[in-house]
Write a protein that holds these residues in place. Sequence first.
Motif, PDB file in Angstrom:
ATOM      1  N   ARG A 301       0.678   4.595  11.885  1.00 16.67           N
ATOM      2  CA  ARG A 301      -0.385   4.707  10.878  1.00 16.67           C
ATOM      3  C   ARG A 301      -0.241   3.558   9.886  1.00 16.67           C
ATOM      4  O   ARG A 301       0.852   3.312   9.365  1.00 16.67           O
ATOM      5  CB  ARG A 301      -0.293   6.055  10.150  1.00 16.67           C
ATOM      6  N   VAL A 302      -1.349   2.862   9.643  1.00 15.71           N
ATOM      7  CA  VAL A 302      -1.265   1.671   8.800  1.00 15.71           C
ATOM      8  C   VAL A 302      -2.397   1.624   7.776  1.00 15.71           C
ATOM      9  O   VAL A 302      -3.416   2.303   7.908  1.00 15.71           O
ATOM     10  CB  VAL A 302      -1.279   0.375   9.642  1.00 15.71           C
ATOM     11  N   LYS A 303      -2.177   0.796   6.776  1.00 16.17           N
ATOM     12  CA  LYS A 303      -3.186   0.564   5.738  1.00 16.17           C
ATOM     13  C   LYS A 303      -3.110  -0.915   5.351  1.00 16.17           C
ATOM     14  O   LYS A 303      -2.147  -1.618   5.723  1.00 16.17           O
ATOM     15  CB  LYS A 303      -2.908   1.455   4.535  1.00 16.17           C
ATOM     16  N   ALA A 304      -4.094  -1.359   4.618  1.00 14.19           N
ATOM     17  CA  ALA A 304      -4.076  -2.732   4.110  1.00 14.19           C
ATOM     18  C   ALA A 304      -2.872  -2.902   3.189  1.00 14.19           C
ATOM     19  O   ALA A 304      -2.423  -1.951   2.548  1.00 14.19           O
ATOM     20  CB  ALA A 304      -5.362  -3.008   3.340  1.00 14.19           C
ATOM     21  N   ARG A 305      -2.355  -4.114   3.127  1.00 15.67           N
ATOM     22  CA  ARG A 305      -1.202  -4.373   2.252  1.00 15.67           C
ATOM     23  C   ARG A 305      -1.521  -4.085   0.788  1.00 15.67           C
ATOM     24  O   ARG A 305      -2.624  -4.360   0.322  1.00 15.67           O
ATOM     25  CB  ARG A 305      -0.771  -5.827   2.379  1.00 15.67           C
TER      26      ARG A 305
END
Length: 459
Positions: A301-305
């Motif tokens: 699961r990822v998001k913008a920095r």
Amino acid sequence: MNYQFPKNFRWGSAASSTQTEGASLEGGKGESIWDHWYKEQPNRFHNGVSSTNASTFYENYKSDIQLMKDIGHNSFRTSISWARLIPQGTGEVNQEAVDFYNNVIDELVAQNIEPFICLYHFDMPMAMQEIGGFENREVLDAYANFAEVCFKLFGDRVHSWFTFNEPIVPVEGGYLYDFHYPNVVDFKRAATVAYHTVLAHAKAVVKFRALNTNGNIGIILNLTPSYPRSQNPADLKAANICDLMFNRSFLDPSVKGEYPQELIELLKEHDQLPVILEGDCELIAQGKIDVLGVNYYQPRRVKARENAIHPEAPFMPEHFFDYYEMPGRKMNPHRGWEIYEKGVYDILTNLRENYGNLPCYISENGMGVEGEEKFLVDGQIQDDYRIEFIRGHLEWLHKGIDEGSACFGYHLWTFIDNWSWSNAYKNRYGFYQLDLKTQKRSVKKSGEWFAEVSKNNGF
């Protein structure tokens, strides 16, 4: 609800040579990077435990294969140790290793357990690493020759071959994040190793097809869907780059015979593109697989920095995203990993919709548990949590097959609690418990449950 699986569905488990065989300094075997690294830095291994003895499959293969049969295996994947078969990586073939692998394969066949054989599972011969490992193109030819030796020696009985297991892992571990030897942190070298691994894979496929042996050749990839935190364009972009780097960098060349243009542009833009020689693209196009193994444990699961990148920090995949912990996620509290059963369905759907729905199987799925002896009741591990984990994944797998996915099997990681790289025996994954002091094997509740699933071809 009743979940019935297709006729001739493959039920079984997966393992690897380094993690099970032991006898790592016996039987004429050459040194692998794992033997070498342990000598140099034993402190990097959980409780200082090496793979020297592992789960003693080298001595106990016959009784272990009987145990597989006892819990309904009709298939089993393991790997051939390159350093055991060809101790220096090139040249002399070790007859003791030939005898051992012949015996293992013959015993599997005698028990009606189909052997699935992988050629490379993280275990570079040290002699090959000393000349640069997969950074050096000479090693690609050495690997292809090793593959050809295996096809010629065992191809009369082995019909399911896999060139690499999780090829992204030695790239991440050895060249980006310092959890495998040679402990390099350098994106461009990592990209070179990844690219050369694809070329090595293609060379092996070409050798396999030239021999016209009866069977299929594939690769085993840990396909971890990259889920964005939200539908915000910045989150979507982060998830897409993550997917390009960790999934599509191997999936596209192996299935489509070419790299995603987007990935090439990205690496070019940041001056991280490996050296491409004339003839490489044609070779990659020839490496298209017949069959795909899919390893799936947990989602990504990822998001913008959230923060700017430090100008002096080394270039890393994480320059494009941050990891994201989704609130309310289901956890394996004994391992610290998220459990997301639907991930397996999402992978199958992606393969069906975007990759020509080639034949595939779940080559690894499993639940690691630290301190599993706390679930011991009257001499048996009561691992209801593992049964629930497998059942949940099989339900989603069944849905994928129902919708037309060409998935033909499910293998658990793993058969007997085994040694796991720098984690050694920290997390237990097996259908059978292993007592490290006595090497005694005891079936867990999940093993008995799996025997029933296999017998009924469903649950």
